[in-house]
Structure formats: C-alpha cells, structure tokens
Design a protein around this motif. Structure first.
Motif, short mmCIF file in Angstrom:
data_model
loop_
_atom_site.label_atom_id
_atom_site.label_comp_id
_atom_site.label_asym_id
_atom_site.label_seq_id
_atom_site.Cartn_x
_atom_site.Cartn_y
_atom_site.Cartn_z
N LYS A 441 37.37 11.00 75.92
CA LYS A 441 37.64 10.45 77.25
C LYS A 441 36.79 11.10 78.33
CE LYS A 441 40.32 7.74 77.48
NZ LYS A 441 40.22 6.31 77.20
N GLU A 442 36.20 12.27 78.03
CA GLU A 442 35.30 12.90 79.00
C GLU A 442 34.01 12.11 79.14
OE1 GLU A 442 35.31 15.90 80.91
OE2 GLU A 442 37.48 15.80 80.64
N THR A 443 33.49 11.64 78.00
CA THR A 443 32.22 10.90 78.00
C THR A 443 32.40 9.40 77.84
OG1 THR A 443 31.98 11.22 75.60
CG2 THR A 443 31.02 12.90 77.05
N ASN A 444 33.67 8.96 77.63
CA ASN A 444 33.97 7.55 77.37
C ASN A 444 33.15 7.03 76.19
OD1 ASN A 444 35.89 7.15 79.44
ND2 ASN A 444 34.23 7.00 80.95
N ALA A 445 33.02 7.87 75.16
CA ALA A 445 32.23 7.49 73.98
C ALA A 445 33.10 7.65 72.73
CB ALA A 445 30.98 8.35 73.86
N THR A 446 32.96 6.73 71.80
CA THR A 446 33.65 6.80 70.53
C THR A 446 32.95 7.81 69.62
OG1 THR A 446 34.37 4.50 70.71
CG2 THR A 446 34.44 5.51 68.53
N GLU A 447 33.71 8.73 69.00
CA GLU A 447 33.12 9.75 68.15
C GLU A 447 32.95 9.26 66.72
OE1 GLU A 447 35.47 13.25 68.47
OE2 GLU A 447 34.91 13.64 70.56
N PHE A 448 33.90 8.49 66.19
CA PHE A 448 33.77 8.00 64.82
C PHE A 448 34.72 6.83 64.59
CE2 PHE A 448 37.03 11.31 64.51
CZ PHE A 448 38.04 10.65 63.82
N TYR A 449 34.38 6.03 63.56
CA TYR A 449 35.25 4.99 63.01
C TYR A 449 35.35 5.22 61.50
CZ TYR A 449 34.85 2.01 67.20
OH TYR A 449 34.89 1.50 68.46
N ASN A 450 36.54 5.11 60.96
CA ASN A 450 36.74 5.12 59.50
C ASN A 450 37.66 3.97 59.12
OD1 ASN A 450 35.24 7.48 59.12
ND2 ASN A 450 37.02 8.79 59.45
N LEU A 451 37.18 3.08 58.23
CA LEU A 451 37.99 1.98 57.74
C LEU A 451 37.98 2.02 56.22
CD1 LEU A 451 36.12 0.67 60.31
CD2 LEU A 451 37.77 -1.14 59.94
N MET A 452 39.14 1.69 55.61
CA MET A 452 39.20 1.70 54.16
C MET A 452 40.22 0.67 53.67
SD MET A 452 39.91 4.86 51.49
CE MET A 452 41.62 5.10 52.01
N TYR A 453 39.80 -0.11 52.67
CA TYR A 453 40.72 -0.99 51.94
C TYR A 453 40.87 -0.41 50.54
CZ TYR A 453 42.70 -4.90 49.41
OH TYR A 453 43.50 -5.68 48.61
N GLN A 454 42.13 -0.30 50.06
CA GLN A 454 42.39 0.39 48.79
C GLN A 454 43.37 -0.40 47.92
OE1 GLN A 454 42.98 4.88 48.44
NE2 GLN A 454 45.09 4.17 48.26
N TYR A 455 43.03 -0.42 46.63
CA TYR A 455 43.95 -0.96 45.60
C TYR A 455 44.35 0.19 44.70
CZ TYR A 455 45.58 -3.10 41.29
OH TYR A 455 46.33 -3.43 40.19
N ARG A 456 45.65 0.27 44.36
CA ARG A 456 46.13 1.40 43.57
C ARG A 456 47.20 0.95 42.59
NH1 ARG A 456 47.33 7.42 45.64
NH2 ARG A 456 48.19 8.27 43.73
N ASN A 457 47.11 1.46 41.34
CA ASN A 457 48.21 1.33 40.39
C ASN A 457 48.42 2.68 39.71
OD1 ASN A 457 46.26 1.53 38.35
ND2 ASN A 457 46.05 -0.70 38.16
N ASP A 458 49.09 2.71 38.59
CA ASP A 458 49.46 3.99 37.99
C ASP A 458 48.26 4.80 37.50
OD1 ASP A 458 52.10 3.47 38.45
OD2 ASP A 458 52.49 2.64 36.46
N CYS A 459 47.17 4.14 37.14
CA CYS A 459 46.04 4.88 36.55
C CYS A 459 44.71 4.60 37.24
CB CYS A 459 45.92 4.56 35.06
SG CYS A 459 45.64 2.81 34.72
N LEU A 460 44.70 3.77 38.29
CA LEU A 460 43.43 3.38 38.90
C LEU A 460 43.57 3.27 40.42
CD1 LEU A 460 40.48 2.25 38.55
CD2 LEU A 460 41.54 -0.02 38.52
N ILE A 461 42.57 3.79 41.13
CA ILE A 461 42.46 3.61 42.59
C ILE A 461 41.06 3.09 42.87
CG2 ILE A 461 42.54 4.69 44.86
CD1 ILE A 461 44.27 6.87 43.68
N ALA A 462 40.97 1.92 43.49
CA ALA A 462 39.69 1.33 43.86
C ALA A 462 39.69 1.08 45.37
CB ALA A 462 39.45 0.03 43.11
N ALA A 463 38.61 1.47 46.04
CA ALA A 463 38.58 1.36 47.50
C ALA A 463 37.17 1.07 47.98
CB ALA A 463 39.09 2.64 48.14
N ILE A 464 37.11 0.38 49.12
CA ILE A 464 35.85 0.22 49.86
C ILE A 464 36.04 0.88 51.21
CG2 ILE A 464 36.53 -2.09 50.67
CD1 ILE A 464 33.49 -2.75 50.70
N GLN A 465 35.09 1.73 51.60
CA GLN A 465 35.25 2.57 52.78
C GLN A 465 34.03 2.46 53.69
OE1 GLN A 465 36.42 6.53 51.79
NE2 GLN A 465 36.26 7.32 53.88
N TYR A 466 34.32 2.30 54.98
CA TYR A 466 33.27 2.24 56.00
C TYR A 466 33.44 3.42 56.95
CZ TYR A 466 30.76 0.78 60.23
OH TYR A 466 29.95 0.73 61.33
#
Length: 501
Positions: A441-466
């Motif tokens: 808010k001092e510089t009115n600038a965004t420092e970072f963005y993190n987005l993630m979509y994730q699928y999960r079951n008992d033995c597998l986690i798959a995700a796409i991350q930005y």
C-alpha cells in the motif's frame, strides 16, 4: 521423484534426486539440477542421528562455464554432554556460508537449516546447561548480512556472549523470588566498532496477594549494575563506564467474573506504577513497539543495558468472554501510559517518550468455527492519527476459505503497509482452487500473485500452478511461471519445466 524448476532469469532445470541409506543412523540425499546450457547445480544433504548427538550437513555447488562457481555450505551439530552437576547440558555448532548474497534466493534453494528468506547467515558455537535453580548459556557467534553492504560492514562478531540465571535464597524467602541474571558480550561490527558489556541484574519479585476486597497486588524491585567499554561506538563511552540503576514497580488488578448459563465473562482492570531515579539511556531511534501484551511487563522496552527512567502510571482493562468449552468468543484489551514528564531518550516508536503514550488496543471476535477477526491498533494520545493497525480475518463456509491481513505501520522508524489475501475453494473432496496475493500500500504495487488448481485422491496429487513475482533485488528479477506438479504418495513430487516462455 524427478522434477523441474526454473525462472525467467535462470531458465528451466531438471532435478534428479537420489536418496541413499548409509547405515541405520545415517542417510544422504543428492539432488543434481541439469540446465540445458550445460550448467549444473548439485545439492546434497547428509543426516546422522546418534543416541547423544545429531548432525546435518547441506551443501551445493553451481558450475557455470562463463562465470565462477557458487556454493553454499550449512551444517548443524548438536551433542548432549550429560554433565553431573546439571540436569541438562548441550553443545551446538552451526556453520552457514554462501559465496553469493543472492545465490539461495535466485535459485530457490531449500535447506532444513535456514530460513530461505533470511537476510543474515549465522555461524555459532554454543554451550548451555541447566538445573532447577541455575542456567548457563555461552555463545561465539558470527553474523553475515546478505543485504547490499560493503564487505567490512556485513560481518558482526560476538566473542563471546554469556547469560547466567541463578535463583538466590530459595530456602529462606517465603514471600517471593530473588534472582540474579548476569549477562555480557564482546562485539565487533562495522569493521572497527568494538563494544564490551557486562550487566548484573538483581530482581526481587513478590508473590501476588489478594486483599479482602478482591484486589490482586504484587511488586518488583530491580537493581542493575552496568559495565561498558568501547571503541568507535555511538552507544557507549570509549572508556570503562560503571553505573548502577534501580527500578521499583507496583502492580494491582481487580479481576471480576460473572457466569451465565452459556458463558463466563471476566473483566480485569489493571494499574501499574513504576519509578526509577535514573535517567533513561538514549534509545530514541530503536524500534521498540509497545502493545497490550507487553505494556505491563517490567522490561517492556527490552532494554538490557538500561532501565526506563522516571516515573509512570500504566492503566488498562482486559475483558474475556468464553464458553464452557473454554473457547474465547470475545477478547478486548486497552491500555495507556502516563509519564510524569517527557523523556526524549526513550524510543520514539514506543510513544513512551511523551507524557501520554499512544492508546493501545486489541480486539478478537470468534463467534463460531466459521469466522474470526483480530484487530490490533495504536492511536496517538489525541485519538486523531493511527500509528499502527493490524487486521486479520478468516472466513470459512462449506468448501470456501478466505483470509485477509492488513498492516499499516506509520512511525518514524518503520513505515510499512500491505494488504494480503489467500482464498481456497474446494469444488469437491478431490478438487480445489487457491489464490494468493499481496499488495504494497506504500507503493500501490502488487508484490506477487499465486494461483493453483489441484486434484487429489489417496495416492495422487496433480496441480497446475501460476506464480508471478514483481520484486527485484540485485541480480533477482521479476519472474512469471506456470508449472504442472505431480505428487505420487508416498514417493514424492515432480514438477514440469516452466510453461511460460
């Protein structure tokens, strides 16, 4: 499992880790990173655990044809001594070295031995021992600043520092505790600044007593002996200087409690009077913030080599509303300090340099498992300007969870303001989406963005991350990346190359 990593500045890398058990108490992980331009970064971690000792070593080497190699070396060793005179006694050895100030950040190296966002490396040799009425700590420490400073100024040496705490006359005193706390150090920093400090504190603390009308009273008496010597220091005189300081504090509170069918309400007005005939040491530029958690502490400014001079009255009230499962539904605190006279030697950030301090407050509202909000603030004595605000909120409903944090700090030492948010939505039991961002808010600038979509079951986690980072620091540049993550439980995680070109 193999994985990919990288950034816009370094390119993508393929990581092929190897785990090897050397014996029943030793193992090794070797994780080479292979870059397409024949650049190789090899990182290894060695672990050993014995009945009375533990050792961890983390090491990496970056080999670039066009540039000189870069390395980091961290190690931690702990050994239990079992000295007969003490109940517990231990030795600790920490070594931390990096050949380049931004090497760890630039290549996003993770280590179990260091906070990867730190700006300081710490190497230390330490001894500590304790029993029921005695504790001893001794350290030899080297600090290395990773910020952009000259080579001579980035090191700070402490050789040694010590702290001894001893309970005195435990068999004779029935009305309180009498403690000795002796501490000292020899320090060298900013190339040619030397400081020698020896401090002895004698503190008597009475046991709390209740009067017939319900007042809870206690008092503290502190005698402090301060011995200093220095060269080229702005804090201490350049000759042996010995001082004796005293501080007397009297505390009184009136706890009130009311129970209903559903809740317990507790109201506690507090008053604390303290006085020292000594003048305060000049600490005006120190960063010392006072809040409702420390305003009634004896050493509320954490000034080890001086006491808070003059006299003051501290007033406050605490209120708690709890249910019969002891969950805090509502919590409110407010406090204020009145000084007999202004003391411009005290830290400006604490507001105790004025005759009337800031009004400090804290509010917490937790009506259910789905919603809570916490607000901490500090207003000037006229209640016109806000010097500190920290607001935290969490909201949960079904599969939706969002948290907000707002900080606004506005004093002569620190000026910082940001707003952050993290939101997670679970579409089903196995699918989720998360978003995280922070705005300065001092510089009115965004420092970072993190987005993630994730699928999960008992033995597998798959995700796409930005991920998108906007900060810069010397050879660190803004970075934008898209990754595919795949985790096979319990074997490990793999990551694709950066899909963002």
């Amino acid at each position: 499992m193999p994985s990919f990593t990288g950034s816009n500045s370094n390119g993508s890398a393929f990581i092929l880790p190897y785990f090897h058990v050397l014996s029943n108490n030793r193992d090794l992980t070797f994780s080479p990173r292979l870059y397409p331009d024949n650049k190789i970064l090899a990182q290894s971690e060695y672990r050993e655990v014995n009945s009375k000792s533990k050792h961890t070593i983390d090491f990496s080497l970056l080999n670039e044809k066009s540039r000189s190699s870069k390395i980091h070396f961290f190690s931690n060793s702990q050994k239990e001594l079992n000295l007969n005179y003490f109940d517990n006694s231990n030795l600790l050895l920490d070594l931390q070295y990096s050949s380049d100030a931004t090497y760890m950040k630039n290549y996003k190296l993770e280590s179990p031995l260091i906070n990867n966002d730190t700006e300081t490396l710490t190497s230390a040799f330490a001894f500590n021992a304790s029993k029921e009425d005695l504790s001893i700590e001794a350290d030899f420490i080297v600090y290395e600043k990773l910020s952009d400073v000259s080579d001579g100024d980035k090191y700070e040496y402490i050789y040694p520092s010590y702290n001894i705490r001893k309970k005195l006359y435990t068999d004779l005193l029935k009305s309180g505790n009498f403690d000795l706390n002796s501490s000292g150090y020899i320090k060298n920093y900013n190339t040619n600044v030397f400081e020698k400090v020896l401090i002895n504190d004698f503190l008597y603390s009475s046991y709390p007593k209740f009067t017939n009308n319900g007042l809870k009273n206690s008092y503290n008496i502190l005698f402090k002996n301060i011995n200093t010597d220095s060269e080229n220091s702005k804090k201490y005189k350049e000759s042996l200087d010995t001082k004796v300081a005293t501080l007397v504090e009297y505390n009184s509170s009136y706890p009130l409690e009311k129970k209903t069918d559903s809740y317990t309400n507790t109201l506690k007005p507090i008053i604390s009077a303290r006085y020292s005939p000594n003048k305060s040491k000049n600490a005006r530029d120190d960063d010392k913030r006072i809040n409702t958690n420390n305003v009634f502490s004896l050493n509320r400014l954490a000034l080890n080599d001086s006491v808070e001079g003059g006299g003051s009255l501290s007033f406050g009230t605490e209120f708690y509303k709890t249910d019969f499962s002891n969950r805090d539904i509502f919590n409110a605190k407010i406090a204020n300090v009145f000084k007999y006279e202004e003391d411009k030697n005290l830290p400006d950030s604490s507001s105790l340099d004025k005759k009337t301090s800031d009004v400090m407050g804290y509010l917490s509202f937790n009506p259910s498992n789905f919603f809570n909000i916490n607000y901490e603030f500090s207003q000037d004595e006229n209640l016109k300007d806000t010097n500190f605000q920290l607001l935290k909120n969490e909201f949960k409903i079904n599969n939706f969870v969002t948290t907000f944090e707002y900080l606004n700090q506005n004093n002569n030492v620190n000026k910082e303001s940001y707003l952050s948010n993290k939101t997670v939505y679970n579409f089903k039991k196995s699918n989720s989406f998360s978003f995280e961002t922070r705005e300065n808010k001092e510089t009115n600038a965004t420092e970072f963005y993190n987005l993630m979509y994730q699928y999960r079951n008992d033995c597998l986690i798959a995700a796409i991350q930005y991920n998108k980072d906007y900060y810069t620091d010397r050879d660190l540049k803004p970075n934008e990346s898209i990754y595919l993550n795949l985790t096979i439980i319990p074997f490990g995680q793999t990551k694709s190359p950066n899909l963002r070109k």
